[in-house]
Design an enzyme around this catalytic site. Structure first.
Site, PDB file in Angstrom:
ATOM      1  N   GLY A   1       7.328  19.129 -17.307  1.00 10.72           N
ATOM      2  CA  GLY A   1       7.822  20.101 -16.400  1.00 10.72           C
ATOM      3  C   GLY A   1       9.028  19.817 -15.455  1.00 10.72           C
TER       4      GLY A   1
ATOM      5  N   LEU B   1      11.048  19.866 -23.848  1.00 14.02           N
ATOM      6  CA  LEU B   1      12.013  20.782 -24.582  1.00 14.02           C
ATOM      7  C   LEU B   1      13.042  21.625 -23.846  1.00 14.02           C
ATOM      8  CD1 LEU B   1       9.690  21.546 -27.819  1.00 14.02           C
ATOM      9  CD2 LEU B   1      11.484  19.713 -27.618  1.00 14.02           C
TER      10      LEU B   1
ATOM     11  N   CYS C   1      -3.187  37.348 -15.075  1.00 17.34           N
ATOM     12  CA  CYS C   1      -3.849  36.072 -15.455  1.00 17.34           C
ATOM     13  C   CYS C   1      -4.877  35.640 -14.472  1.00 17.34           C
ATOM     14  CB  CYS C   1      -2.760  34.930 -15.528  1.00 17.34           C
ATOM     15  SG  CYS C   1      -1.951  35.058 -16.922  1.00 17.34           S
TER      16      CYS C   1
END
Length: 399
Positions: free
Chosen positions: A160, A181, A353
């Site tokens: 992160g 990534l 969420c």
């Protein structure tokens, strides 16, 4: 509610006031298709006035049933999902999916995350903690569970914005390697490493986990908010890779979102489709029983399991409230037609969420694991080389 023709319905003092621009929205409301309504909002088919918390109460009220039950579709659908899971998680495709989410805008995330930009479930060790305090408590909670010690080699898989890596280096004096990534995160964290003068013992690489060198195992490994991107069909191989990366007697912490239902990899009522399209392409959820099964298949033994579900609900509401408080700045940061759509998507995603965690449709589990036992008789005697003491007190003892 204001209809497309300008006609107004309902009480004038309603907590939520909808301005409907497309009559199809009414059909989606009647059907309780919450995820489709999220798409309607992102695409500008309706607007609303009122708080996101009231909006989520409305959404929960129109659901025809549990979104977990709506996602259960039988053996053929599950077979198709497995085949899709294998296809969608190649190295190149995973890289594109991570860039889609995390490289949106560092400044945008900085508006509503804590100062360390920790983009995962916080740990409210005390009920009145601020988000920043709860995130620091989470970072320390993970380091304590892993029993990090000075000089140990620590791997952070999916680092992160560097919160855990830097916390572990600065507070536990470990040698840290992290991977990502996301090009934005890679550049940002390496800037922090240089700024803090930690280049000698912290490194952050732009690398897929499948390409990590196994020739020199790590003492401890953390994977936070990572395995949701791996894919259900790849979980055994993923945990197998972590096993090959940790030394005998070392520890692995897997911290990630899990499904509330036993076999669904996403939520029904259109909610999973919404997240796939606008937020996390390629994301898949697994119930904790499946996580434990694949972990064991890979040759790992779970030694501690903790469900942090309500902690993530509170975290998400903190993010949602922070974003709602800074909407003008968010719009300025994402200053394009696509940016406005992204902002609308995140408003729905964060609050939706939070609602999902409150209702138990999704959960968050920390699983601490080690290589499977080798038959030694002295495991309870604090033997050299074994990291886990088989007693929980070490996690909670305060300095």
């Amino acid at each position: 509610m204001q209809m497309p023709d300008g006609k107004k319905l309902g009480p004038a003092d309603a907590a939520i006031r909808l301005q409907v621009h497309d009559s199809a929205v009414l059909a989606h409301v009647a059907a309780g298709e919450v995820g489709v309504l999220g798409e309607d909002y992102v695409e500008g088919r309706f607007d609303f006035e009122g708080s996101m918390r009231d909006m989520m109460q409305l959404a929960a009220g129109i659901l025809p049933g549990s979104p977990i039950d709506a996602a259960e579709k039988g053996w053929f659908t599950n077979l198709v999902r497995r085949l899709v899971s294998v296809w969608r998680h190649s190295i190149d495709r995973d890289a594109r999916q991570i860039e889609f989410h995390y490289d949106l805008s560092d400044d945008f995330y900085g508006l509503w995350l804590d100062p360390r930009r920790v983009y995962s479930c916080a740990y409210y060790r005390e009920p009145d903690y601020t988000l920043a305090q709860a995130q620091e408590a989470k970072l320390d909670h993970i380091c304590r569970k892993l029993a990090l010690k000075p000089g140990e080699r620590f791997l952070d898989v999916g680092g992160g914005w560097g919160g855990l890596m830097l916390w572990a280096a600065e507070h536990y004096d470990v040698d840290v390697t992290g991977i990502t990534l996301s090009r934005n995160q890679h550049a940002y964290v390496n800037g922090l490493i240089e700024q803090k003068g930690l280049g000698g013992r912290v490194r952050f690489e732009l690398l897929d986990y499948r390409k990590l060198d196994e020739s020199r195992p790590y003492d401890k490994i953390a994977s936070v908010g990572m395995f949701e991107h791996v894919g259900r069909a790849q979980l055994t191989a993923y945990f197998g890779k972590l096993l090959r990366l940790v030394r005998p007697g070392g520890l692995i912490m897997n911290h990630g979102i899990t499904a509330g239902g036993l076999s669904n990899s996403e939520l029904g009522a259109g909610m999973g489709d919404f997240i796939e399209k606008y937020i996390f392409p390629g994301g898949e959820l697994s119930h904790i029983h499946f996580v434990m099964q694949t972990l064991a298949e890979a040759g790992l033994e779970a030694v501690d399991v903790e469900n942090l579900r309500p902690h993530y609900a509170r975290t998400l509401w903190a993010w949602s409230d922070a974003l709602e408080a800074r909407l003008p700045e968010a719009r300025a940061t994402l200053s394009s037609p696509q940016g406005e759509r992204s902002l609308r998507a995140y408003r729905m995603y964060l609050a939706g969420c939070a609602m999902g965690f409150e209702h138990g449709w999704i959960a968050l589990h920390q699983v601490l694991a080690q290589p499977q036992a080798g038959g030694r008789p002295d495991e309870l005697d604090y033997p050299e080389g074994q990291a886990y003491p088989w007693r929980r007190g070490y996690i909670y003892q305060r300095d």
